[in-house]
Design an enzyme around this catalytic site. Structure first.
Site, PDB file in Angstrom:
ATOM      1  N   SER A 167      37.694  91.251 -27.044  1.00 53.06           N
ATOM      2  CA  SER A 167      37.533  89.794 -27.047  1.00 53.06           C
ATOM      3  C   SER A 167      38.791  89.109 -27.550  1.00 53.06           C
ATOM      4  CB  SER A 167      36.413  89.373 -28.002  1.00 53.06           C
ATOM      5  OG  SER A 167      35.222  89.970 -27.687  1.00 53.06           O
ATOM      6  N   HIS A 176      36.592  91.306 -19.641  1.00 49.61           N
ATOM      7  CA  HIS A 176      35.875  90.743 -20.789  1.00 49.61           C
ATOM      8  C   HIS A 176      34.511  90.209 -20.360  1.00 49.61           C
ATOM      9  CE1 HIS A 176      35.509  87.575 -24.141  1.00 49.61           C
ATOM     10  NE2 HIS A 176      35.123  88.736 -24.604  1.00 49.61           N
ATOM     11  N   GLU A 229      35.843  87.724 -17.617  1.00 50.84           N
ATOM     12  CA  GLU A 229      37.251  87.337 -17.617  1.00 50.84           C
ATOM     13  C   GLU A 229      38.088  88.578 -17.286  1.00 50.84           C
ATOM     14  OE1 GLU A 229      37.201  83.653 -20.809  1.00 50.84           O
ATOM     15  OE2 GLU A 229      37.493  85.672 -21.610  1.00 50.84           O
ATOM     16  N   ASN A 281      36.854  81.806 -25.295  1.00 46.05           N
ATOM     17  CA  ASN A 281      36.975  81.799 -26.757  1.00 46.05           C
ATOM     18  C   ASN A 281      38.093  80.888 -27.247  1.00 46.05           C
ATOM     19  OD1 ASN A 281      34.763  83.327 -27.390  1.00 46.05           O
ATOM     20  ND2 ASN A 281      35.868  85.268 -27.380  1.00 46.05           N
TER      21      ASN A 281
HETATM   22  N1  NAD Z   1      29.249  91.505 -29.198  1.00 48.00           N
HETATM   23  C1  NAD Z   1      29.795  90.550 -28.442  1.00 48.00           C
HETATM   24  O1  NAD Z   1      29.295  89.439 -28.350  1.00 48.00           O
HETATM   25  C2  NAD Z   1      31.022  90.873 -27.625  1.00 48.00           C
HETATM   26  C3  NAD Z   1      31.296  90.094 -26.493  1.00 48.00           C
HETATM   27  C4  NAD Z   1      32.408  90.414 -25.709  1.00 48.00           C
HETATM   28  C5  NAD Z   1      33.239  91.451 -26.089  1.00 48.00           C
HETATM   29  N2  NAD Z   1      32.968  92.181 -27.214  1.00 48.00           N
HETATM   30  C6  NAD Z   1      33.882  93.293 -27.541  1.00 48.00           C
HETATM   31  O2  NAD Z   1      33.267  94.504 -27.103  1.00 48.00           O
HETATM   32  C7  NAD Z   1      33.623  95.565 -27.961  1.00 48.00           C
HETATM   33  C8  NAD Z   1      32.368  96.226 -28.516  1.00 48.00           C
HETATM   34  O3  NAD Z   1      31.588  95.255 -29.171  1.00 48.00           O
HETATM   35  P1  NAD Z   1      30.038  95.523 -29.515  1.00 48.00           P
HETATM   36  O4  NAD Z   1      29.491  94.228 -30.004  1.00 48.00           O
HETATM   37  O5  NAD Z   1      29.375  96.217 -28.400  1.00 48.00           O
HETATM   38  O6  NAD Z   1      30.177  96.529 -30.753  1.00 48.00           O
HETATM   39  P2  NAD Z   1      29.067  97.547 -31.339  1.00 48.00           P
HETATM   40  O7  NAD Z   1      29.420  97.705 -32.776  1.00 48.00           O
HETATM   41  O8  NAD Z   1      27.691  97.099 -30.965  1.00 48.00           O
HETATM   42  O9  NAD Z   1      29.357  98.921 -30.564  1.00 48.00           O
HETATM   43  C9  NAD Z   1      30.531  99.665 -30.696  1.00 48.00           C
HETATM   44  C10 NAD Z   1      30.217 101.127 -30.411  1.00 48.00           C
HETATM   45  O10 NAD Z   1      31.450 101.837 -30.329  1.00 48.00           O
HETATM   46  C11 NAD Z   1      31.272 103.109 -30.947  1.00 48.00           C
HETATM   47  N3  NAD Z   1      32.589 103.579 -31.355  1.00 48.00           N
HETATM   48  C12 NAD Z   1      33.354 103.150 -32.392  1.00 48.00           C
HETATM   49  N4  NAD Z   1      34.512 103.821 -32.410  1.00 48.00           N
HETATM   50  C13 NAD Z   1      34.486 104.698 -31.388  1.00 48.00           C
HETATM   51  C14 NAD Z   1      35.383 105.678 -30.891  1.00 48.00           C
HETATM   52  N5  NAD Z   1      36.571 105.848 -31.467  1.00 48.00           N
HETATM   53  N6  NAD Z   1      35.045 106.369 -29.784  1.00 48.00           N
HETATM   54  C15 NAD Z   1      33.850 106.177 -29.195  1.00 48.00           C
HETATM   55  N7  NAD Z   1      32.932 105.285 -29.627  1.00 48.00           N
HETATM   56  C16 NAD Z   1      33.256 104.555 -30.705  1.00 48.00           C
HETATM   57  C17 NAD Z   1      30.330 102.843 -32.092  1.00 48.00           C
HETATM   58  O11 NAD Z   1      29.666 104.034 -32.491  1.00 48.00           O
HETATM   59  C18 NAD Z   1      29.379 101.803 -31.490  1.00 48.00           C
HETATM   60  O12 NAD Z   1      28.250 102.409 -30.903  1.00 48.00           O
HETATM   61  C19 NAD Z   1      34.569  94.976 -29.001  1.00 48.00           C
HETATM   62  O13 NAD Z   1      35.884  95.131 -28.560  1.00 48.00           O
HETATM   63  C20 NAD Z   1      34.177  93.513 -29.007  1.00 48.00           C
HETATM   64  O14 NAD Z   1      35.216  92.681 -29.441  1.00 48.00           O
HETATM   65  C21 NAD Z   1      31.875  91.914 -27.979  1.00 48.00           C
END
Ligand code: NAD
Length: 383
Positions: free
Chosen positions: A114, A135, A147, A185
């Site tokens: 993000s 994204h 995106e 964002n």
């Molecule tokens: N939550 C949102 O609203 C949102 C929206 C758009 C983008 N994002 C982006 O998406 C990404 C994930 O966000 P999320 O909310 O799903 O997070 P989350 O914490 O729900 O999930 C992340 C997952 O990644 C796993 N993980 C961590 N390190 C790892 C590794 N080295 N190898 C393999 N797996 C690993 C964790 O165990 C976890 O299950 C981030 O980059 C975030 O910025 C989030």
């Protein structure tokens, strides 16, 4: 086509569902076994529900397309891998470098980051030209916007290819430059920041600002209700990241009132308290329904939002059409910000900003040069 997903959290699981429903075999990798199990049972439940509602002919067929794994090497047969792990540049770089040793030379690598630089992530790869940002928004199966973000190194042709694929997946892709906050964002920052600034100055309460932005401004949710809904942990961090990434531009400066909420653990709805209290029996505060005040609030926050979109257009962050699509389809704004500026007239929007600049003497209120030019020539932003 085989699709790989790295990280089976909220976003990874959601994106995996979208890919599987589009017909692909999906390999989901996570280092945490409980996260994989949660994703598996969550997807099972969701697909089952979709089948019961008649929105999916056969949940089992889609479920059979998934392979859950704790071994990165199992992603070897993938043609496209989308990474959705923790938002940390060093960890993402390490995972991309490891991934490259596993997949074929033709595999496309995407990040769902993000707020990080896609270019910085691509730089960790031996073949950075195959890396780009995809994204998605949360929840990925329901939010249409994606995106698409080329890194500086991304090869020509990859963006249109992935735009077409996202359309095939039923998504609405927009192309954006690799600049902080991408489109949504970045453009949405003043919706929160200017509302908080007005509240901190004692000009209006959260309830009054929310009333003005919904009833008079046409937004589905007011800024304070929305921040409480998103959670101050998430919303504050996005603001702070965008602000620092823009070299501390005062336009994006975070606020102490939101930082204190975060420090207090008053994260919003999920903790029962944020700007508002949500405990059983708590009565929400009444707004001051003064139309003149309300219009002033909408004009001020609106001018800041429109200025942000105009500046993004000026700097080539995205096309006018994509800026409009991102805010209307992606985050349900009542109209595109450029359309809003055209309806109001550039001269009027500029007058609001110049009055604020004059009053406060802060760079925060500087008008985009493109707004000034359009106002001078009495021109529109959209044809
Ligand atoms: N939550 C949102 O609203 C949102 C929206 C758009 C983008 N994002 C982006 O998406 C990404 C994930 O966000 P999320 O909310 O799903 O997070 P989350 O914490 O729900 O999930 C992340 C997952 O990644 C796993 N993980 C961590 N390190 C790892 C590794 N080295 N190898 C393999 N797996 C690993 C964790 O165990 C976890 O299950 C981030 O980059 C975030 O910025 C989030």
């Amino acid at each position: 086509m085989n699709v790989g997903i790295i990280g089976s959290g909220a976003m990874g699981a959601g994106i995996a569902q979208v890919a599987a429903m589009a017909g692909h075999s999906v390999h989901i990798y996570d280092t945490a076994a409980p996260a994989l199990q949660r994703a598996q049972s969550g997807l099972q439940t969701t697909l089952q529900k979709l089948e019961e509602k008649g929105k999916l002919p056969d949940a089992a067929t889609v479920m059979n397309r998934f392979q859950f794994t704790g071994t990165l090497a199992d992603l070897a047969p993938c043609h496209l891998v989308i990474e959705a792990i923790v938002e940390n540049l060093d960890i993402k770089k390490k995972v991309f470098a490891e991934l490259e040793a596993v997949v074929s030379a033709g595999c496309i690598l995407a990040t769902n980051t993000s707020s990080l630089s896609v270019t910085a992530i691509a730089a960790a790869c031996r073949q950075p030209e195959r890396v780009l940002g995809l994204h998605f928004f949360n929840p990925a199966p329901l939010m249409a916007l994606v995106e698409v973000v080329p890194a500086l190194q991304t090869r020509e042709g990859l963006v249109p290819e992935l735009m077409a694929l996202m359309q095939q997946w039923g998504k609405m892709p927009v192309q954006t430059k690799d600049t902080p906050g991408f489109i949504v964002n970045r453009l949405a920052r003043p919706f929160y920041g200017e509302a908080i600034r007005i509240y901190e100055e004692g000009i209006a309460s959260p309830a009054t600002l929310d009333w003005a932005m919904t009833t008079l401004g046409g937004f589905r949710m007011g800024p304070f209700t929305l921040m409480d809904y998103i959670g101050h942990d998430v919303n504050y961090v996005v603001t702070e990241t965008v602000w620092t990434s823009f070299f501390y531009d005062p336009r994006y400066k975070p606020s102490f009132s939101q930082k204190r909420l975060l420090e207090a653990g008053w994260l919003g709805r999920k903790t029962g308290r944020g700007f508002y209290e949500y405990a059983e029996g708590t009565v929400l505060p009444e707004p001051v329904m003064d139309e003149a005040l309300g219009r002033h609030l909408v004009d001020r926050i609106g001018a800041m939002l429109m200025n942000e979109a105009i500046e993004a257009l000026h700097l080539g962050v995205a096309s006018a059409a994509d800026l409009e699509m991102a805010m209307t389809k992606g985050v349900n704004y009542p109209k595109g910000l450029l359309q809003w500026a055209d309806d109001a007239g550039a001269a009027r929007v500029l007058a609001v900003l110049d009055a604020l600049y004059e009053e406060y003497g802060e760079d925060r209120y500087r008008a985009s040069v493109l707004l000034r030019q359009k106002a001078r020539n009495d021109e529109r932003f959209l044809s």
